[in-house]
Design a protein around this motif. Structure first.
Motif, short mmCIF file in Angstrom:
data_model
loop_
_atom_site.label_atom_id
_atom_site.label_comp_id
_atom_site.label_asym_id
_atom_site.label_seq_id
_atom_site.Cartn_x
_atom_site.Cartn_y
_atom_site.Cartn_z
N TRP A 100 -32.60 -29.29 18.13
CA TRP A 100 -31.33 -29.98 18.01
C TRP A 100 -31.11 -30.89 19.22
O TRP A 100 -31.74 -30.74 20.26
CB TRP A 100 -30.16 -29.00 17.85
CG TRP A 100 -29.96 -28.03 18.99
CD1 TRP A 100 -30.50 -26.79 19.13
CD2 TRP A 100 -29.14 -28.24 20.16
NE1 TRP A 100 -30.09 -26.21 20.30
CE2 TRP A 100 -29.25 -27.07 20.94
CE3 TRP A 100 -28.34 -29.28 20.61
CZ2 TRP A 100 -28.57 -26.91 22.15
CZ3 TRP A 100 -27.66 -29.15 21.81
CH2 TRP A 100 -27.78 -27.97 22.56
N ARG A 101 -30.22 -31.84 19.03
CA ARG A 101 -29.90 -32.80 20.09
C ARG A 101 -28.48 -33.31 19.88
O ARG A 101 -28.07 -33.56 18.75
CB ARG A 101 -30.88 -33.98 20.04
CG ARG A 101 -30.73 -34.96 21.20
CD ARG A 101 -31.70 -36.13 21.06
NE ARG A 101 -31.25 -37.09 20.04
CZ ARG A 101 -32.06 -37.70 19.19
NH1 ARG A 101 -33.35 -37.45 19.19
NH2 ARG A 101 -31.57 -38.56 18.32
N LEU A 108 -35.37 -39.61 22.45
CA LEU A 108 -35.77 -38.26 22.84
C LEU A 108 -34.89 -37.80 23.99
O LEU A 108 -34.73 -38.53 24.98
CB LEU A 108 -37.24 -38.26 23.28
CG LEU A 108 -37.73 -37.03 24.05
CD1 LEU A 108 -37.84 -35.82 23.12
CD2 LEU A 108 -39.07 -37.31 24.73
N THR A 109 -34.31 -36.62 23.87
CA THR A 109 -33.69 -35.97 25.01
C THR A 109 -34.62 -34.85 25.45
O THR A 109 -35.06 -34.05 24.62
CB THR A 109 -32.30 -35.42 24.66
OG1 THR A 109 -31.41 -36.51 24.39
CG2 THR A 109 -31.74 -34.60 25.82
N THR A 111 -31.49 -32.79 32.17
CA THR A 111 -31.90 -33.45 30.94
C THR A 111 -31.71 -34.95 31.06
O THR A 111 -30.81 -35.42 31.77
CB THR A 111 -31.11 -32.93 29.72
OG1 THR A 111 -29.73 -33.36 29.83
CG2 THR A 111 -31.15 -31.41 29.64
N THR A 158 -32.28 -38.77 28.55
CA THR A 158 -32.52 -39.34 27.23
C THR A 158 -33.39 -40.59 27.38
O THR A 158 -33.12 -41.44 28.24
CB THR A 158 -31.20 -39.69 26.53
OG1 THR A 158 -30.45 -38.48 26.32
CG2 THR A 158 -31.46 -40.35 25.18
N ASP A 189 -26.10 -36.46 20.57
CA ASP A 189 -26.10 -37.88 20.92
C ASP A 189 -24.67 -38.35 21.13
O ASP A 189 -23.79 -38.08 20.30
CB ASP A 189 -26.73 -38.73 19.80
CG ASP A 189 -28.24 -38.70 19.85
OD1 ASP A 189 -28.81 -37.98 20.67
OD2 ASP A 189 -28.86 -39.41 19.04
N LYS A 230 -36.23 -26.20 24.66
CA LYS A 230 -35.95 -26.61 23.28
C LYS A 230 -34.73 -25.90 22.71
O LYS A 230 -34.03 -26.45 21.86
CB LYS A 230 -37.18 -26.36 22.42
CG LYS A 230 -38.41 -27.18 22.80
CD LYS A 230 -39.55 -26.93 21.83
CE LYS A 230 -40.81 -27.69 22.23
NZ LYS A 230 -41.44 -27.11 23.43
N LEU A 243 -36.26 -32.78 20.90
CA LEU A 243 -36.19 -33.42 19.58
C LEU A 243 -36.34 -34.93 19.72
O LEU A 243 -35.46 -35.60 20.27
CB LEU A 243 -34.88 -33.07 18.88
CG LEU A 243 -34.64 -33.80 17.54
CD1 LEU A 243 -35.75 -33.52 16.54
CD2 LEU A 243 -33.28 -33.41 16.95
N GLY A 245 -41.24 -30.16 18.72
CA GLY A 245 -40.56 -30.55 19.95
C GLY A 245 -41.51 -30.88 21.08
O GLY A 245 -42.71 -30.63 21.01
N GLY A 298 -31.19 -27.96 23.46
CA GLY A 298 -30.94 -29.36 23.12
C GLY A 298 -31.99 -30.34 23.60
O GLY A 298 -31.74 -31.55 23.59
N CYS A 299 -33.15 -29.86 24.01
CA CYS A 299 -34.22 -30.73 24.50
C CYS A 299 -35.41 -30.70 23.53
O CYS A 299 -35.62 -29.71 22.83
CB CYS A 299 -34.68 -30.31 25.89
SG CYS A 299 -33.40 -30.45 27.15
#
Length: 237
Positions: free
Chosen positions: A48-49, A112-113, A195, A197, A51, A222, A228, A217, A225-226
């Motif tokens: 998941w991420r 990508l984050t 993190t 982006t 935005d 992961k 994806l 991923g 929130g990282c």
């Protein structure tokens, strides 16, 4: 595989609480899959991420091997009064046809984050310690080092626009650096993450490797929130 987009109603107090910690988002995302059991690392996991757009909109993206049910998120951090049977408050796409169409040499915009880290040893004889990259130059290098294994190649800038001394040589920007500090539910201690982006343009060099990256991923953290990466068609020049 499925790719889901959910818009968060940031005017609600519950939304601000949800977004205050990756642990809260992780728990909410995993609650969307009541029948999912723990799997080994060779099976696509839930990614998941979050935005944040220039217009202050916040979207939650989820890539998952099963179709999620986000009813609880609509009720808590969405617009429940506007939800209908046809428009439940989120959109889920069948990801498999898109993944199958990826071809070598095709060009895409990507986002990508990630949690760019490296291992260092302060002195001989002590274990290595995982440490975040702090500068945009090193954060970009972290991503470039993963191109070949990941099945992609990030476009280089024309020579006249490159700034080699600062590491600004590719068509990618590194933004939204965040230093996160939160507690993990049921455990003592704190989790700290950095993190960033990445937004840029890439060519597919190995479709199978890139498909694996998109479904498994990239990098660490992961669950928080990282990792994806999503692709979008390039606009016409």
């Amino acid at each position: 595989m499925f790719l889901t987009r959910f818009r968060v109603n940031t005017a609600r107090a519950q939304s601000r609480q949800l977004l205050s910690s990756p642990q809260y988002v992780h728990a909410a995302v995993m609650s969307s899959f009541p029948d999912m059991l723990p799997t080994d690392t060779d099976v696509p996991r839930v990614l998941w991420r979050v935005d944040r757009t220039a217009t202050a909109q916040v979207h939650l993206y989820i890539a998952s091997p099963a179709r999620p049910d986000l009813t609880h998120l609509v009720e808590q951090v969405g617009w429940p009064a506007a939800a209908t049977e046809e428009a439940r408050g989120w959109t889920t796409y069948d990801y498999a046809p898109f993944l199958a169409r990826l071809e070598k040499g095709s060009t895409w915009n990507f986002r990508l984050t990630a949690n760019p880290v490296h291992s260092i040893r302060n002195r001989d004889g002590v274990p290595t310690k995982r440490t975040a990259h702090r500068t945009a130059r090193h954060q970009l290098r972290w991503l470039l080092q993963r191109q070949e294994e990941g099945g992609f190649h990030i476009h280089e800038k024309p020579a006249a626009r490159q700034h080699t001394q600062s590491g600004d040589t590719h068509q990618v920007v590194v933004t939204d650096q965040r230093a996160l500090d939160f507690s993990k539910r049921g455990e003592k201690g704190r989790i700290t993450l950095t993190t960033v982006t990445y937004d840029g343009r890439l060519d597919v060099t190995d479709p199978d490797a890139l498909r694996r990256l998109l479904t498994h991923g990239l990098g660490k953290a992961k669950a928080y929130g990282c990792g994806l990466m999503t692709l979008a068609p390039c606009s016409a020049p």
